[in-house]
Design an enzyme around this catalytic site. Structure first.
Site, PDB file in Angstrom:
ATOM      1  N   GLY A 169       0.409   2.124   2.562  1.00 22.19           N
ATOM      2  CA  GLY A 169      -0.818   2.653   1.970  1.00 22.19           C
ATOM      3  C   GLY A 169      -0.836   4.199   2.093  1.00 22.19           C
ATOM      4  O   GLY A 169      -2.189   4.504   2.475  1.00 22.19           O
TER       5      GLY A 169
ATOM      6  N   SER B 274      -0.543   6.546  -0.160  1.00 20.76           N
ATOM      7  CA  SER B 274      -0.542   7.502  -1.518  1.00 20.76           C
ATOM      8  C   SER B 274      -1.956   7.813  -1.658  1.00 20.76           C
ATOM      9  O   SER B 274      -2.101   9.014  -2.134  1.00 20.76           O
ATOM     10  CB  SER B 274      -0.218   6.389  -2.671  1.00 20.76           C
ATOM     11  OG  SER B 274      -1.015   5.360  -2.580  1.00 20.76           O
ATOM     12  N   ARG B 275      -2.929   7.363  -1.093  1.00 23.24           N
ATOM     13  CA  ARG B 275      -4.160   7.812  -1.077  1.00 23.24           C
ATOM     14  C   ARG B 275      -5.070   7.972   0.417  1.00 23.24           C
ATOM     15  O   ARG B 275      -4.570   7.079   1.223  1.00 23.24           O
ATOM     16  CB  ARG B 275      -5.336   7.215  -2.077  1.00 23.24           C
ATOM     17  CG  ARG B 275      -4.508   7.201  -3.755  1.00 23.24           C
ATOM     18  CD  ARG B 275      -5.480   6.683  -4.605  1.00 23.24           C
ATOM     19  NE  ARG B 275      -5.466   5.339  -4.285  1.00 23.24           N
ATOM     20  CZ  ARG B 275      -6.418   4.248  -4.072  1.00 23.24           C
ATOM     21  NH1 ARG B 275      -7.620   4.785  -3.871  1.00 23.24           N
ATOM     22  NH2 ARG B 275      -6.429   2.891  -3.734  1.00 23.24           N
TER      23      ARG B 275
ATOM     24  N   VAL C  17       2.131  -5.043   0.644  1.00 21.53           N
ATOM     25  CA  VAL C  17       2.579  -5.699   2.228  1.00 21.53           C
ATOM     26  C   VAL C  17       1.793  -6.792   2.395  1.00 21.53           C
ATOM     27  O   VAL C  17       1.682  -7.288   3.605  1.00 21.53           O
ATOM     28  CB  VAL C  17       2.334  -4.369   3.078  1.00 21.53           C
ATOM     29  CG1 VAL C  17       3.233  -3.243   3.111  1.00 21.53           C
ATOM     30  CG2 VAL C  17       0.837  -3.876   2.874  1.00 21.53           C
TER      31      VAL C  17
ATOM     32  N   ASN D   1      -1.713   0.786   7.744  1.00 23.29           N
ATOM     33  CA  ASN D   1      -2.982   1.424   7.242  1.00 23.29           C
ATOM     34  C   ASN D   1      -3.601   0.822   6.008  1.00 23.29           C
ATOM     35  O   ASN D   1      -4.715   0.750   5.851  1.00 23.29           O
ATOM     36  CB  ASN D   1      -2.423   2.826   6.993  1.00 23.29           C
ATOM     37  CG  ASN D   1      -3.738   3.518   6.128  1.00 23.29           C
ATOM     38  OD1 ASN D   1      -4.667   3.852   6.694  1.00 23.29           O
ATOM     39  ND2 ASN D   1      -3.545   3.743   4.814  1.00 23.29           N
TER      40      ASN D   1
ATOM     41  N   TYR E  14     -13.259  -9.109   5.006  1.00 20.49           N
ATOM     42  CA  TYR E  14     -13.150  -7.738   5.640  1.00 20.49           C
ATOM     43  C   TYR E  14     -13.325  -7.533   6.877  1.00 20.49           C
ATOM     44  O   TYR E  14     -12.296  -7.265   7.672  1.00 20.49           O
ATOM     45  CB  TYR E  14     -13.690  -6.991   4.689  1.00 20.49           C
ATOM     46  CG  TYR E  14     -13.332  -5.171   5.278  1.00 20.49           C
ATOM     47  CD1 TYR E  14     -12.038  -4.803   4.691  1.00 20.49           C
ATOM     48  CD2 TYR E  14     -14.228  -4.268   6.035  1.00 20.49           C
ATOM     49  CE1 TYR E  14     -11.724  -3.280   4.958  1.00 20.49           C
ATOM     50  CE2 TYR E  14     -13.657  -3.154   6.168  1.00 20.49           C
ATOM     51  CZ  TYR E  14     -12.560  -2.585   5.806  1.00 20.49           C
ATOM     52  OH  TYR E  14     -12.052  -1.389   6.141  1.00 20.49           O
TER      53      TYR E  14
ATOM     54  N   ALA F 120     -13.881 -10.021   9.278  1.00 24.91           N
ATOM     55  CA  ALA F 120     -12.883 -10.883   9.835  1.00 24.91           C
ATOM     56  C   ALA F 120     -11.546 -10.462   9.922  1.00 24.91           C
ATOM     57  O   ALA F 120     -10.620 -10.497  10.940  1.00 24.91           O
ATOM     58  CB  ALA F 120     -12.960 -12.432   9.152  1.00 24.91           C
TER      59      ALA F 120
ATOM     60  N   LYS G 267     -10.367  -7.458   9.904  1.00 23.52           N
ATOM     61  CA  LYS G 267     -10.494  -6.152  10.737  1.00 23.52           C
ATOM     62  C   LYS G 267     -10.527  -6.570  12.434  1.00 23.52           C
ATOM     63  O   LYS G 267      -9.920  -6.284  13.071  1.00 23.52           O
ATOM     64  CB  LYS G 267     -11.403  -5.221  10.433  1.00 23.52           C
ATOM     65  CG  LYS G 267     -10.969  -4.535   9.235  1.00 23.52           C
ATOM     66  CD  LYS G 267      -9.714  -3.748   9.014  1.00 23.52           C
ATOM     67  CE  LYS G 267      -9.335  -3.011   7.900  1.00 23.52           C
ATOM     68  NZ  LYS G 267      -8.171  -2.405   7.842  1.00 23.52           N
TER      69      LYS G 267
ATOM     70  N   ILE H   2     -15.527   6.898   6.421  1.00 21.51           N
ATOM     71  CA  ILE H   2     -14.007   8.119   6.199  1.00 21.51           C
ATOM     72  C   ILE H   2     -14.461   8.310   4.441  1.00 21.51           C
ATOM     73  O   ILE H   2     -14.488   7.656   3.629  1.00 21.51           O
ATOM     74  CB  ILE H   2     -13.056   7.892   6.667  1.00 21.51           C
ATOM     75  CG1 ILE H   2     -13.254   7.194   7.827  1.00 21.51           C
ATOM     76  CG2 ILE H   2     -12.121   9.157   6.555  1.00 21.51           C
ATOM     77  CD1 ILE H   2     -13.721   8.217   9.103  1.00 21.51           C
TER      78      ILE H   2
HETATM   79  P1  NAP Z   1      -7.808   3.939   0.248  1.00 21.64           P
HETATM   80  O1  NAP Z   1      -8.204   5.310  -0.086  1.00 21.64           O
HETATM   81  O2  NAP Z   1      -8.630   2.807  -0.661  1.00 21.64           O
HETATM   82  O3  NAP Z   1      -6.394   3.984   0.075  1.00 21.64           O
HETATM   83  C1  NAP Z   1      -5.799   2.769   0.224  1.00 21.64           C
HETATM   84  C2  NAP Z   1      -4.379   2.684   0.261  1.00 21.64           C
HETATM   85  O4  NAP Z   1      -3.736   1.429   0.706  1.00 21.64           O
HETATM   86  C3  NAP Z   1      -3.616   3.170  -1.166  1.00 21.64           C
HETATM   87  O5  NAP Z   1      -2.446   3.764  -0.781  1.00 21.64           O
HETATM   88  C4  NAP Z   1      -3.399   1.879  -1.950  1.00 21.64           C
HETATM   89  O6  NAP Z   1      -2.352   1.913  -2.565  1.00 21.64           O
HETATM   90  C5  NAP Z   1      -2.734   1.106  -0.478  1.00 21.64           C
HETATM   91  N1  NAP Z   1      -2.889  -0.391  -0.541  1.00 21.64           N
HETATM   92  C6  NAP Z   1      -3.938  -1.208  -0.738  1.00 21.64           C
HETATM   93  N2  NAP Z   1      -3.392  -2.304  -0.673  1.00 21.64           N
HETATM   94  C7  NAP Z   1      -2.093  -2.436  -0.701  1.00 21.64           C
HETATM   95  C8  NAP Z   1      -1.168  -3.533  -0.585  1.00 21.64           C
HETATM   96  N3  NAP Z   1      -1.399  -4.794  -0.700  1.00 21.64           N
HETATM   97  N4  NAP Z   1       0.425  -2.973  -0.371  1.00 21.64           N
HETATM   98  C9  NAP Z   1       0.504  -1.973  -0.135  1.00 21.64           C
HETATM   99  N5  NAP Z   1      -0.345  -0.779  -0.099  1.00 21.64           N
HETATM  100  C10 NAP Z   1      -1.828  -1.146  -0.454  1.00 21.64           C
HETATM  101  O7  NAP Z   1      -8.416   3.562   1.342  1.00 21.64           O
HETATM  102  P2  NAP Z   1      -8.756   4.320   2.799  1.00 21.64           P
HETATM  103  O8  NAP Z   1     -10.277   4.281   3.030  1.00 21.64           O
HETATM  104  O9  NAP Z   1      -7.663   5.435   3.011  1.00 21.64           O
HETATM  105  O10 NAP Z   1      -8.472   3.049   3.913  1.00 21.64           O
HETATM  106  C11 NAP Z   1      -7.141   3.048   4.613  1.00 21.64           C
HETATM  107  C12 NAP Z   1      -7.414   2.317   5.855  1.00 21.64           C
HETATM  108  O11 NAP Z   1      -8.552   2.562   6.494  1.00 21.64           O
HETATM  109  C13 NAP Z   1      -7.714   0.543   5.502  1.00 21.64           C
HETATM  110  O12 NAP Z   1      -7.022  -0.314   5.886  1.00 21.64           O
HETATM  111  C14 NAP Z   1      -9.419   0.551   5.330  1.00 21.64           C
HETATM  112  O13 NAP Z   1      -9.715  -0.715   5.538  1.00 21.64           O
HETATM  113  C15 NAP Z   1      -9.565   1.275   6.572  1.00 21.64           C
HETATM  114  N6  NAP Z   1     -10.863   1.812   6.919  1.00 21.64           N
HETATM  115  C16 NAP Z   1     -11.278   2.628   6.100  1.00 21.64           C
HETATM  116  C17 NAP Z   1     -12.804   3.283   6.194  1.00 21.64           C
HETATM  117  C18 NAP Z   1     -13.273   4.235   5.051  1.00 21.64           C
HETATM  118  O14 NAP Z   1     -14.427   4.454   5.349  1.00 21.64           O
HETATM  119  N7  NAP Z   1     -12.518   4.723   4.286  1.00 21.64           N
HETATM  120  C19 NAP Z   1     -13.350   2.729   7.098  1.00 21.64           C
HETATM  121  C20 NAP Z   1     -12.857   1.810   8.046  1.00 21.64           C
HETATM  122  C21 NAP Z   1     -11.771   1.405   7.838  1.00 21.64           C
HETATM  123  P3  NAP Z   1      -2.600   2.047  -4.305  1.00 21.64           P
HETATM  124  O15 NAP Z   1      -3.373   3.096  -4.372  1.00 21.64           O
HETATM  125  O16 NAP Z   1      -1.283   2.027  -4.820  1.00 21.64           O
HETATM  126  O17 NAP Z   1      -3.295   0.663  -4.433  1.00 21.64           O
END
Ligand code: NAP
Length: 255
Positions: free
Chosen positions: A18, A20-21, A70, A96, A161, A163, A165, A194
């Site tokens: 994950g 890309s973003r 994944v 991630n 979610y 559960a 994590k 974040i």
């Molecule tokens: P995000 O901006 O939505 O980016 C998610 C990334 O994961 C994207 O690159 C997406 O690819 C990829 N992805 C999602 N499902 C996938 C799959 N089945 N197979 C491969 N790639 C997948 O999310 P983020 O905020 O950066 O979150 C990253 C991690 O931090 C996550 O595990 C999230 O639960 C955790 N987290 C985030 C926060 C927050 O506040 N942001 C807080 C707590 C935990 P595509 O764009 O191609 O779909």
């Protein structure tokens, strides 16, 4: 070369799921800037993945993208195996990739439960299992799992979610005990709020105000602040840290 020029991860091969973003993108760039050869995967946003590769290439960084879902065992295994085959080794795996969907338990379907569990928890298992043989063969490595504060304190309307994590945290501690004698350190980061698409999509001003009010630091975290914690846990400065969780949450879980 001065200490400031030293590249902590020079010569190392890193895989970020994950990437890309959001957080994964910042993690990918941070490792590459520290000298690593980084492969990241994405699920569906090819344009974002290509943009990161282009940005990396223009900066002289070694970044490669691979499409993989994944949450599927076969695609996760292929992602890891292709990365190892191309680079010859794997030093760091950052689990991630994740999705965040809102649904009260009363209205949650089996399909929604399974989708969120597979994307956030099974993916960590699939990628870790696939990465271990290469790390064992080369005598060590590091795995950093991205969990969430939801996994510690729960989150209304996100029970699936939370559960998942919470499961990531238990998986982290369990795997850490299994593989530390092979030189593989497994740790986790717990992000708070974040500023990424995952959190911000659909959030209105009132929600932003609520987040600021109940976060002791009074702001959202940045993806770069998360990346710093991931690189710390993956790197030599954390050589005695095993099965640990680092909260990066602006003080949310302080009490
Ligand atoms: P995000 O901006 O939505 O980016 C998610 C990334 O994961 C994207 O690159 C997406 O690819 C990829 N992805 C999602 N499902 C996938 C799959 N089945 N197979 C491969 N790639 C997948 O999310 P983020 O905020 O950066 O979150 C990253 C991690 O931090 C996550 O595990 C999230 O639960 C955790 N987290 C985030 C926060 C927050 O506040 N942001 C807080 C707590 C935990 P595509 O764009 O191609 O779909």
């Amino acid at each position: 070369m001065t200490d400031l020029d030293a590249k902590t991860f020079a010569g190392q091969v890193v895989l970020v799921t994950g990437g890309s973003r959001g957080i994964g993108r910042a993690v990918t760039l941070a490792f590459a800037r520290q000298g690593a050869t980084v492969t990241f995967c994405y699920h569906s946003d090819h344009a974002a993945a290509q943009q990161l590769c282009d940005e990396g290439n223009q900066a002289g960084l070694r970044i490669t993208a691979r499409q993989a879902d994944v949450s599927r065992a076969d695609e996760a295994a292929a992602l890891v195996q292709q990365t190892v085959a191309a680079a010859g080794r794997l030093d760091v795996l950052v689990n991630n990739a994740g999705i965040f969907l809102a649904r009260p338990v009363l209205e949650m379907s089996d399909a929604e439960w399974n989708q969120v569990l597979h994307a956030n928890l099974s993916s960590v298992f699939y990628c870790s299992r696939a990465a271990l043989p290469a790390m064992i063969a080369q005598g060590g490595g590091a795995i950093v799992n991205i969990a969430s504060i939801a996994g510690k304190r729960g989150s209304a309307n996100h029970a699936h979610y939370a559960a998942a994590k919470g499961g990531v945290l238990a998986f982290t501690r369990s795997l850490a005990r299994e593989v530390i004698d092979r030189g593989i350190r497994v740790n986790a980061v717990c992000p708070g709020r974040i500023a990424t698409d995952l959190l911000l999509d659909g959030a209105d001003d009132a929600e932003h105000a609520r987040w600021r009010a109940d976060t002791p630091i009074r702001r959202l975290g940045t993806p770069d602040e998360l990346a710093a914690a991931v690189l710390f846990l993956a790197g030599p400065a954390a050589s005695y840290i095993v099965g640990e969780t680092l909260d990066v949450d602006g003080g949310l879980l302080m009490d």
